[in-house]
Design an enzyme around this catalytic site. Sequence first.
Site, PDB file in Angstrom:
ATOM      1  N   ASP A  38      -2.607   9.261   7.273  1.00  0.00           N
ATOM      2  CA  ASP A  38      -1.598   8.086   6.889  1.00  0.00           C
ATOM      3  C   ASP A  38      -0.666   8.876   6.316  1.00  0.00           C
ATOM      4  OD1 ASP A  38      -4.279   6.617   6.097  1.00  0.00           O
ATOM      5  OD2 ASP A  38      -3.254   5.251   5.603  1.00  0.00           O
ATOM      6  N   ARG A  76       0.098  -1.243   0.570  1.00  0.00           N
ATOM      7  CA  ARG A  76      -0.476   0.056   0.256  1.00  0.00           C
ATOM      8  C   ARG A  76       0.699   1.195  -0.133  1.00  0.00           C
ATOM      9  NH1 ARG A  76      -5.799   0.178   3.314  1.00  0.00           N
ATOM     10  NH2 ARG A  76      -5.853   1.222   1.932  1.00  0.00           N
TER      11      ARG A  76
HETATM   12  O1  MRU Z   1      -7.871   2.606   3.679  1.00  0.00           O
HETATM   13  P1  MRU Z   1      -7.315   2.117   4.969  1.00  0.00           P
HETATM   14  O2  MRU Z   1      -9.130   1.808   6.013  1.00  0.00           O
HETATM   15  O3  MRU Z   1      -6.001   1.823   5.845  1.00  0.00           O
HETATM   16  O4  MRU Z   1      -7.664   4.010   5.788  1.00  0.00           O
HETATM   17  C1  MRU Z   1      -7.254   3.864   7.199  1.00  0.00           C
HETATM   18  C2  MRU Z   1      -6.993   6.019   6.906  1.00  0.00           C
HETATM   19  O5  MRU Z   1      -7.584   6.135   6.355  1.00  0.00           O
HETATM   20  C3  MRU Z   1      -6.795   6.146   8.831  1.00  0.00           C
HETATM   21  O6  MRU Z   1      -7.198   7.615   9.030  1.00  0.00           O
HETATM   22  C4  MRU Z   1      -5.580   5.914   9.304  1.00  0.00           C
HETATM   23  O7  MRU Z   1      -4.900   4.672   8.070  1.00  0.00           O
HETATM   24  C5  MRU Z   1      -5.158   6.094  10.422  1.00  0.00           C
HETATM   25  S1  MRU Z   1      -5.742   5.057  11.324  1.00  0.00           S
HETATM   26  C6  MRU Z   1      -4.514   5.191  12.336  1.00  0.00           C
END
Ligand code: MRU
Length: 339
Positions: free
Chosen positions: A227, A86
């Site tokens: 992220d 990712r």
């Molecule tokens: O695609 P995802 O569900 O992994 O996205 C997650 C998010 O956008 C969260 O806000 C981010 O990873 C922070 S979680 C502690």
Amino acid sequence: MKDLIATSIKYQQGALYILDQHQLPHQEQWLLCDSGDTMIAMIKKLQIRGAPLIGIGASLLLAHLAEQGLDAAELKIQAERLRAARPTAVNLMNCIDRMLATLTSTGPTGLSRCAEQLFEEDVDLCNRMAAYGAALIPDGANILTHCNTGSLATAGVGTAIGVIGAVKQQGKQLHVWVDETRPLLQGGRLTAWEMNRLGVPHTLICDNMAATLMAQGKVDVVLVGSDRIAANGDFANKVGTYSLAVIAHYHQVPFYVVAPYTTVDPECPDGKAIPIEQRSPAEVQGVSGSFGEVNWAPDNTQVYNPAFDVTPAELVTGWILDTGVYSPEQIAAGALTSL
Ligand code: MRU
């Protein structure tokens, strides 16, 4: 490696298990993860997700593979493949870097301790953010949150949801507006599930209802995760976060981002440098999960599906990190480059 137990990942008696988040909230199914291919497929399908947790999951898997006898050259290949699973969440790259540095300095035998430390550190970071964030939230607050940032997304209590849990623990009254978070419904499926487990009063809304609630004075504060945070404070989070920040700014609702230092990328000068993952058209043409699969758009409909968007620093009231709460002035002065 010793046993390590969190809400959605566990290392137990020499085996790694992932709680399949694709099947939540209706089915709680633990899946065995014993190879790089399996972990990469689980990350891509968001069976394991959340920026901190995918880094921890990849690290535990590498340590497990080392214990199974993979040599340093094979472990490096697996690590590079996992790193690319990712592209937006920098926590994944940070964890892989720490594991590779350990591999170089100690060889495969040091990986178990490194993975244990990454897991335990994440638990600690979550507790620190929760304490700093909860101190900012007044009694009786209506909090709006997006995506899922809780114990399903980290090894600990979470980032934004960790703050919400700490507010509840302090005995303050609160209510949470849960953005459903299209296209993959992390809010409607996962955050609603976590709010129930925490006993936090909450109401599920479609993402496009937030502006009306703010106009009606029904949102006191917005808390989101991230992220990747660039050096200037711009940050990437689940698509829909930027529009929330714009409407919060318009309605003068405080908007906070909650993240550990492992989400900060000082190599990214600003949000434009953050890579944004593009995902399958099928996620927008329909939806799938424990409830089955439905496709409502014509098959040939063109789709745009970025998984994340970037919120500029100028829309952020404060950055709640594990080291404290940072103001726009502190961020502009370079606080994120000296953590
Ligand atoms: O695609 P995802 O569900 O992994 O996205 C997650 C998010 O956008 C969260 O806000 C981010 O990873 C922070 S979680 C502690």
